[in-house]
Design a protein around this motif. Structure first.
Motif, PDB file in Angstrom:
ATOM      1  N   PHE A 134      -3.934  -3.508  -7.850  1.00 49.74           N
ATOM      2  CA  PHE A 134      -2.550  -3.862  -7.511  1.00 49.74           C
ATOM      3  C   PHE A 134      -1.698  -3.279  -8.627  1.00 49.74           C
ATOM      4  O   PHE A 134      -1.815  -3.692  -9.774  1.00 49.74           O
ATOM      5  N   ASP A 135      -0.859  -2.301  -8.291  1.00 49.43           N
ATOM      6  CA  ASP A 135      -0.060  -1.650  -9.333  1.00 49.43           C
ATOM      7  C   ASP A 135       1.027  -0.806  -8.686  1.00 49.43           C
ATOM      8  O   ASP A 135       1.088  -0.673  -7.467  1.00 49.43           O
ATOM      9  N   LYS A 136       1.862  -0.206  -9.540  1.00 49.76           N
ATOM     10  CA  LYS A 136       2.958   0.646  -9.077  1.00 49.76           C
ATOM     11  C   LYS A 136       2.602   2.101  -9.328  1.00 49.76           C
ATOM     12  O   LYS A 136       2.164   2.468 -10.410  1.00 49.76           O
ATOM     13  N   PHE A 137       2.805   2.910  -8.295  1.00 49.30           N
ATOM     14  CA  PHE A 137       2.479   4.328  -8.384  1.00 49.30           C
ATOM     15  C   PHE A 137       3.524   5.148  -7.652  1.00 49.30           C
ATOM     16  O   PHE A 137       4.029   4.727  -6.609  1.00 49.30           O
ATOM     17  N   LEU A 138       3.816   6.325  -8.185  1.00 53.99           N
ATOM     18  CA  LEU A 138       4.608   7.294  -7.437  1.00 53.99           C
ATOM     19  C   LEU A 138       3.738   7.862  -6.324  1.00 53.99           C
ATOM     20  O   LEU A 138       2.516   7.972  -6.468  1.00 53.99           O
ATOM     21  N   GLN A 139       4.366   8.219  -5.227  1.00 51.90           N
ATOM     22  CA  GLN A 139       3.654   8.909  -4.160  1.00 51.90           C
ATOM     23  C   GLN A 139       3.449  10.366  -4.566  1.00 51.90           C
ATOM     24  O   GLN A 139       4.224  10.913  -5.355  1.00 51.90           O
ATOM     25  N   THR A 140       2.443  10.992  -4.033  1.00 53.75           N
ATOM     26  CA  THR A 140       2.195  12.404  -4.309  1.00 53.75           C
ATOM     27  C   THR A 140       3.432  13.225  -3.939  1.00 53.75           C
ATOM     28  O   THR A 140       3.950  13.105  -2.837  1.00 53.75           O
ATOM     29  N   GLY A 141       3.927  14.005  -4.882  1.00 55.78           N
ATOM     30  CA  GLY A 141       5.094  14.846  -4.636  1.00 55.78           C
ATOM     31  C   GLY A 141       6.431  14.134  -4.701  1.00 55.78           C
ATOM     32  O   GLY A 141       7.478  14.752  -4.503  1.00 55.78           O
ATOM     33  N   VAL A 176     -14.278   6.183  -4.065  1.00 57.90           N
ATOM     34  CA  VAL A 176     -13.640   6.636  -2.831  1.00 57.90           C
ATOM     35  C   VAL A 176     -12.715   5.547  -2.301  1.00 57.90           C
ATOM     36  O   VAL A 176     -12.973   4.356  -2.466  1.00 57.90           O
ATOM     37  N   MET A 177     -11.641   5.980  -1.668  1.00 49.90           N
ATOM     38  CA  MET A 177     -10.648   5.067  -1.122  1.00 49.90           C
ATOM     39  C   MET A 177     -11.183   4.377   0.126  1.00 49.90           C
ATOM     40  O   MET A 177     -11.696   5.021   1.033  1.00 49.90           O
ATOM     41  N   GLU A 178     -11.051   3.058   0.165  1.00 48.16           N
ATOM     42  CA  GLU A 178     -11.388   2.291   1.375  1.00 48.16           C
ATOM     43  C   GLU A 178     -10.132   1.792   2.078  1.00 48.16           C
ATOM     44  O   GLU A 178     -10.091   1.725   3.295  1.00 48.16           O
ATOM     45  N   SER A 179      -9.119   1.412   1.296  1.00 44.92           N
ATOM     46  CA  SER A 179      -7.855   0.991   1.910  1.00 44.92           C
ATOM     47  C   SER A 179      -6.709   1.168   0.923  1.00 44.92           C
ATOM     48  O   SER A 179      -6.924   1.158  -0.293  1.00 44.92           O
ATOM     49  N   ASP A 180      -5.514   1.337   1.451  1.00 41.80           N
ATOM     50  CA  ASP A 180      -4.305   1.543   0.652  1.00 41.80           C
ATOM     51  C   ASP A 180      -3.141   0.963   1.448  1.00 41.80           C
ATOM     52  O   ASP A 180      -2.814   1.466   2.519  1.00 41.80           O
ATOM     53  N   GLN A 181      -2.551  -0.124   0.928  1.00 41.44           N
ATOM     54  CA  GLN A 181      -1.475  -0.808   1.646  1.00 41.44           C
ATOM     55  C   GLN A 181      -0.257  -0.978   0.747  1.00 41.44           C
ATOM     56  O   GLN A 181      -0.403  -1.262  -0.451  1.00 41.44           O
ATOM     57  N   PRO A 182       0.943  -0.839   1.302  1.00 40.46           N
ATOM     58  CA  PRO A 182       2.139  -1.126   0.506  1.00 40.46           C
ATOM     59  C   PRO A 182       2.203  -2.606   0.169  1.00 40.46           C
ATOM     60  O   PRO A 182       1.768  -3.454   0.953  1.00 40.46           O
ATOM     61  N   ALA A 183       2.737  -2.927  -1.023  1.00 40.73           N
ATOM     62  CA  ALA A 183       2.796  -4.326  -1.447  1.00 40.73           C
ATOM     63  C   ALA A 183       4.232  -4.766  -1.721  1.00 40.73           C
ATOM     64  O   ALA A 183       4.747  -5.648  -1.050  1.00 40.73           O
ATOM     65  N   LEU A 184       4.877  -4.180  -2.699  1.00 40.07           N
ATOM     66  CA  LEU A 184       6.225  -4.593  -3.096  1.00 40.07           C
ATOM     67  C   LEU A 184       7.118  -3.369  -3.297  1.00 40.07           C
ATOM     68  O   LEU A 184       6.626  -2.256  -3.431  1.00 40.07           O
ATOM     69  N   ALA A 185       8.423  -3.601  -3.351  1.00 39.79           N
ATOM     70  CA  ALA A 185       9.414  -2.574  -3.688  1.00 39.79           C
ATOM     71  C   ALA A 185       9.275  -1.342  -2.801  1.00 39.79           C
ATOM     72  O   ALA A 185       9.182  -0.212  -3.283  1.00 39.79           O
ATOM     73  N   ALA A 186       9.265  -1.582  -1.504  1.00 35.09           N
ATOM     74  CA  ALA A 186       9.222  -0.503  -0.510  1.00 35.09           C
ATOM     75  C   ALA A 186       8.027   0.430  -0.711  1.00 35.09           C
ATOM     76  O   ALA A 186       8.125   1.635  -0.529  1.00 35.09           O
ATOM     77  N   GLY A 187       6.906  -0.144  -1.101  1.00 38.11           N
ATOM     78  CA  GLY A 187       5.687   0.641  -1.242  1.00 38.11           C
ATOM     79  C   GLY A 187       5.466   1.248  -2.608  1.00 38.11           C
ATOM     80  O   GLY A 187       4.460   1.926  -2.833  1.00 38.11           O
ATOM     81  N   TRP A 188       6.372   1.007  -3.548  1.00 33.41           N
ATOM     82  CA  TRP A 188       6.140   1.485  -4.915  1.00 33.41           C
ATOM     83  C   TRP A 188       4.895   0.787  -5.486  1.00 33.41           C
ATOM     84  O   TRP A 188       4.032   1.412  -6.076  1.00 33.41           O
ATOM     85  N   PHE A 189       4.801  -0.529  -5.255  1.00 36.58           N
ATOM     86  CA  PHE A 189       3.593  -1.281  -5.606  1.00 36.58           C
ATOM     87  C   PHE A 189       2.639  -1.203  -4.422  1.00 36.58           C
ATOM     88  O   PHE A 189       3.057  -1.362  -3.268  1.00 36.58           O
ATOM     89  N   ARG A 190       1.364  -0.992  -4.711  1.00 38.20           N
ATOM     90  CA  ARG A 190       0.372  -0.825  -3.660  1.00 38.20           C
ATOM     91  C   ARG A 190      -0.857  -1.684  -3.925  1.00 38.20           C
ATOM     92  O   ARG A 190      -1.170  -2.006  -5.072  1.00 38.20           O
ATOM     93  N   LEU A 191      -1.532  -2.069  -2.840  1.00 38.60           N
ATOM     94  CA  LEU A 191      -2.827  -2.732  -2.894  1.00 38.60           C
ATOM     95  C   LEU A 191      -3.859  -1.712  -2.440  1.00 38.60           C
ATOM     96  O   LEU A 191      -3.840  -1.241  -1.301  1.00 38.60           O
ATOM     97  N   ILE A 192      -4.771  -1.364  -3.358  1.00 38.68           N
ATOM     98  CA  ILE A 192      -5.757  -0.319  -3.105  1.00 38.68           C
ATOM     99  C   ILE A 192      -7.152  -0.896  -3.306  1.00 38.68           C
ATOM    100  O   ILE A 192      -7.387  -1.670  -4.231  1.00 38.68           O
ATOM    101  N   ARG A 193      -8.055  -0.507  -2.420  1.00 43.87           N
ATOM    102  CA  ARG A 193      -9.464  -0.905  -2.563  1.00 43.87           C
ATOM    103  C   ARG A 193     -10.297   0.374  -2.614  1.00 43.87           C
ATOM    104  O   ARG A 193     -10.184   1.243  -1.731  1.00 43.87           O
ATOM    105  N   LEU A 194     -11.128   0.479  -3.650  1.00 43.46           N
ATOM    106  CA  LEU A 194     -12.023   1.616  -3.817  1.00 43.46           C
ATOM    107  C   LEU A 194     -13.465   1.145  -3.738  1.00 43.46           C
ATOM    108  O   LEU A 194     -13.766  -0.019  -3.988  1.00 43.46           O
ATOM    109  N   LYS A 195     -14.341   2.087  -3.428  1.00 45.03           N
ATOM    110  CA  LYS A 195     -15.792   1.807  -3.424  1.00 45.03           C
ATOM    111  C   LYS A 195     -16.487   2.795  -4.344  1.00 45.03           C
ATOM    112  O   LYS A 195     -16.157   3.977  -4.379  1.00 45.03           O
ATOM    113  N   ARG A 196     -17.461   2.295  -5.096  1.00 49.20           N
ATOM    114  CA  ARG A 196     -18.284   3.151  -5.967  1.00 49.20           C
ATOM    115  C   ARG A 196     -19.421   3.742  -5.154  1.00 49.20           C
ATOM    116  O   ARG A 196     -20.203   2.991  -4.544  1.00 49.20           O
ATOM    117  N   VAL A 197     -19.514   5.054  -5.102  1.00 45.59           N
ATOM    118  CA  VAL A 197     -20.567   5.702  -4.315  1.00 45.59           C
ATOM    119  C   VAL A 197     -21.771   5.998  -5.202  1.00 45.59           C
ATOM    120  O   VAL A 197     -21.692   5.961  -6.427  1.00 45.59           O
TER     121      VAL A 197
END
Length: 197
Positions: A134-141, A176-197
């Motif tokens: 759970f954190d804030k990230f810029l979108q690619t580009g 690897v990415m399993e899920s990526d959902q917007p959380a707060l501030a119009a998607g600036w904050f995101r909820l991401i779930r990764l899996k270790r392969v």
């Protein structure tokens, strides 16, 4: 000012600023933990805002850079199997494959080297284990001129505003990415779930 020094100074105000604003999103993220008992690392546990929201069946380890933050976290862990460690999330003091799941809440955008944190997370995670972010990230580009303008000043005190998550993930092929959902501030904050392969 070092990250350790700045977070020691802001630790008394940290909870007031973040508790109400982030509680619901933290709970959404933590709902991704399994029901079966597991070893869980909270990397950058801070003052322990996640601790009251955690299920009791797991064994938890919390790591943070500052003693001031850990001192505030400990009372929140009273009902949990919880151990705290003072250390750096960019150089974790744990053996390979020590944890089944790792929680990274509001830590990747704080650290000077978020890639090192994600790489270390992959190292200490068992294959098949998950990472809850759970954190804030810029979108690619994304240009975001105001965030980029104030970033050099803000990052010295509290947090970075210029982290692009996809750039970190591209350098960490074990995750690897399993899920990526917007959380707060119009998607600036995101909820991401990764899996270790």
């Amino acid at each position: 000012m070092s990250l350790k020094h700045s977070y020691t100074l802001i630790s008394p105000f940290y909870d007031a600023a973040l508790t109400a604003a982030t509680r619901a999103q933290r709970a959404r993220s933590l709902a991704g933990l399994p029901s079966t008992p597991a070893r869980v690392l909270l990397s950058g546990v801070g003052t322990g805002l996640d601790l009251p929201l955690l299920p009791q069946q797991h064994s938890y380890t919390g790591i943070d850079l500052t003693h001031a933050m850990l001192r505030r976290a400990m009372p929140r862990a009273a009902q949990l199997d919880f151990c705290c460690v003072q250390g750096d999330a960019q150089r974790l003091p744990f053996a390979d494959r020590s944890f089944d799941h790792v929680i990274l809440h509001l830590i990747l955008a704080v650290l000077p080297n978020p890639f090192a944190c994600l790489e270390e997370t992959a190292r200490v995670l068992v294959p098949g284990g998950s990472v809850l972010i759970f954190d804030k990230f810029l979108q690619t580009g994304q240009w975001a001129p105001l965030r980029r303008l104030v970033n050099p000043m803000v990052r010295r005190v509290a947090t970075r505003l210029d982290v692009v998550f996809e750039e970190l993930l591209d350098k960490t092929p074990q995750l690897v990415m399993e899920s990526d959902q917007p959380a707060l501030a119009a998607g600036w904050f995101r909820l991401i779930r990764l899996k270790r392969v």
